[in-house]
Design a protein around this motif. Structure first.
Motif, PDB file in Angstrom:
ATOM      1  N   UNK A 353     -10.010   5.342   0.612  1.00  0.00           N
ATOM      2  CA  UNK A 353      -9.259   4.384   1.439  1.00  0.00           C
ATOM      3  C   UNK A 353      -8.213   3.646   0.594  1.00  0.00           C
ATOM      4  N   UNK A 354      -8.622   3.230  -0.599  1.00  0.00           N
ATOM      5  CA  UNK A 354      -7.704   2.481  -1.461  1.00  0.00           C
ATOM      6  C   UNK A 354      -6.556   3.348  -1.951  1.00  0.00           C
ATOM      7  N   UNK A 355      -6.760   4.665  -1.957  1.00  0.00           N
ATOM      8  CA  UNK A 355      -5.685   5.561  -2.364  1.00  0.00           C
ATOM      9  C   UNK A 355      -4.649   5.773  -1.280  1.00  0.00           C
ATOM     10  N   UNK A 356      -4.931   5.323  -0.077  1.00  0.00           N
ATOM     11  CA  UNK A 356      -3.968   5.429   1.028  1.00  0.00           C
ATOM     12  C   UNK A 356      -3.391   4.050   1.326  1.00  0.00           C
ATOM     13  N   UNK A 357      -2.861   3.858   2.514  1.00  0.00           N
ATOM     14  CA  UNK A 357      -2.170   2.615   2.857  1.00  0.00           C
ATOM     15  C   UNK A 357      -2.950   1.902   3.957  1.00  0.00           C
ATOM     16  N   UNK A 358      -3.259   0.630   3.698  1.00  0.00           N
ATOM     17  CA  UNK A 358      -4.180  -0.123   4.547  1.00  0.00           C
ATOM     18  C   UNK A 358      -3.470  -0.726   5.753  1.00  0.00           C
ATOM     19  N   UNK A 359      -4.163  -0.630   6.912  1.00  0.00           N
ATOM     20  CA  UNK A 359      -3.671  -1.191   8.175  1.00  0.00           C
ATOM     21  C   UNK A 359      -4.855  -1.855   8.871  1.00  0.00           C
ATOM     22  N   UNK A 360      -4.600  -2.948   9.569  1.00  0.00           N
ATOM     23  CA  UNK A 360      -5.638  -3.631  10.352  1.00  0.00           C
ATOM     24  C   UNK A 360      -5.142  -3.832  11.775  1.00  0.00           C
ATOM     25  N   UNK A 361      -6.073  -3.641  12.728  1.00  0.00           N
ATOM     26  CA  UNK A 361      -5.750  -3.789  14.157  1.00  0.00           C
ATOM     27  C   UNK A 361      -6.599  -4.886  14.784  1.00  0.00           C
ATOM     28  N   UNK A 362      -6.008  -5.570  15.722  1.00  0.00           N
ATOM     29  CA  UNK A 362      -6.760  -6.442  16.612  1.00  0.00           C
ATOM     30  C   UNK A 362      -7.008  -5.668  17.891  1.00  0.00           C
ATOM     31  N   UNK A 363      -8.289  -5.526  18.249  1.00  0.00           N
ATOM     32  CA  UNK A 363      -8.667  -4.751  19.442  1.00  0.00           C
ATOM     33  C   UNK A 363      -9.491  -5.676  20.335  1.00  0.00           C
TER      34      UNK A 363
END
Length: 397
Positions: A353-363
């Protein structure tokens, strides 16, 4: 006929290729998972820890009691000092009240004595005035008699019957009587002046002040009574202040000797940082709760997909094993290596996960689903672009 079949087959094959390619090329994330904020409860005081028998992973409601802290060694020296000061203040108040009672009793007795003295002294002076007037009348009568005798001696002296010596004696008696009458009149005036002054409360004469001893003593005691009353009022104010400080100190000792550990959120007991029966220090971590009211979805995407995203952009989340698709919105774009943003979240990122790009959603839909509301760690997929079969999925929701 064969041409029509061939045409239909080519169209169906093309449509299938379009659906497959569209489904695969749409912006997605396969490692999305449900996450939530952690809240850590610290020991408000030092002491012995008693935890309720609640297992990790148990649903917790807000304000639910999870344990207690008791400190039997709390410092109460300040309270003991205040209690000693209160005892001294109460003793001083008792002394002042007794002294004030005795003073008021003495004032009452002396006032009665002063009234009695004043009344009897007036009677005495009125009697002296009456006696002085009687003496004055007596000398006036004596003077008239001596004047008559002088006149008789004077007539007899002219005829040669009375000698010169007798005439001189008669004259001397008249002069003495005149002086005695004047002295009696002066004494009457002096007594009248003293009586008038006494009626106004002022006593005159040798050996007297302007007021009798009783009245002077009453004045002294009344001044002393005022001082005692002022001292008593001051001591009562001090005692009241001490009582308030004692109440405050007792509350402080109660807060420092006993504390209840209550949940501050609706959520899940996530970790225990201290064991039941352990002695903990003030500020030490006790347990962590997951705040189910703060549920979000965290995920990572490729660099290409990340660069096409924006804050506030709509997205969809589908939990693994579910047909339900929930609408959401991007609330955070943390980029690559965003390990720090997970320090206060229940589920941390993997190395992949840390090797990719982090995104957060409000659901928001997660909060309305009892199964997913606290489904911390539950995985799923996130879609950022429309897909060819979205119209068909609407019928499955």
């Amino acid at each position: 006929m064969k041409l029509a079949r061939l045409t239909i087959g080519i169209v169906l094959v093309g449509l299938a290729i379009f659906v497959i390619v569209g489904e695969q090329l749409a912006g997605t994330s396969a490692n999305a998972f449900i996450n939530a904020r952690l809240t850590t409860t610290k020991a408000p005081i030092q002491g012995h820890l008693t935890l309720e028998p609640v297992a990790i992973g148990t649903r917790i409601r807000s304000e639910q009691t999870l344990g207690f802290l008791d400190d039997s060694l709390v410092d109460s020296s300040r309270l003991n000092d205040l209690l000693a000061e209160r005892a001294r203040a109460e003793a001083e108040i008792t002394r002042l009240e007794m002294a004030l009672t005795a003073t008021r009793s003495a004032v009452s007795l002396l006032e009665e004595r002063a009234r009695l003295y004043g009344r009897e002294r007036l009677r005495q002076m009125e009697a002296e005035l009456a006696a002085s007037k009687s003496v004055e009348e007596a000398w006036r009568a004596q003077l008239r008699l001596y004047q008559m005798m002088l006149e008789r001696s004077s007539r007899l002296s002219t005829t040669g019957i009375e000698t010169t010596s007798g005439l001189e004696q008669a004259q001397s008696r008249v002069d003495v009587a005149q002086r005695e009458l004047e002295r009696a009149q002066a004494q009457t005036v002096a007594i009248s002046v003293g009586l008038d002054a006494a009626r106004r409360g002022v006593f005159l004469g040798d050996g007297y002040n302007d007021a009798p001893y009783s009245e002077q003593r009453v004045s002294e005691l009344q001044w002393q009574e005022q001082e005692l009353s002022a001292g008593l009022a001051a001591q009562k104010a001090i005692l009241e202040a001490l009582r308030r400080r004692i109440d405050e100190e007792r509350l402080t000792i109660n807060r420092l000797s006993h504390a209840s550990l209550e949940a501050n959120v609706n959520g899940i007991l996530w970790t225990l940082k201290a064991a039941n029966g352990e002695t903990v220090q003030r500020g030490q971590d006790i347990y962590q709760l997951v705040d189910c009211e703060s549920t979000i979805v965290t995920l990572s995407v490729t660099e290409g997909a990340y660069n096409s995203l924006e804050l506030g952009q709509p997205a969809q989340f589908r939990p693994t094993g579910e047909t339900t698709v929930l609408d959401g919105v991007i609330i955070r774009l943390a980029g690559s290596g965003a390990q720090n943003v997970y320090q206060n979240l229940a589920v941390g990122p993997s190395q992949e996960h840390l090797g990719r790009y982090d995104v957060a959603l409000s659901v928001p839909g997660l909060l309305g689903d009892d199964k997913l509301r606290c489904g911390i760690g539950r995985t799923g997929r996130v879609f950022f672009e429309p897909r060819p079969l979205d119209w068909l999925r609407k019928f499955w929701r």
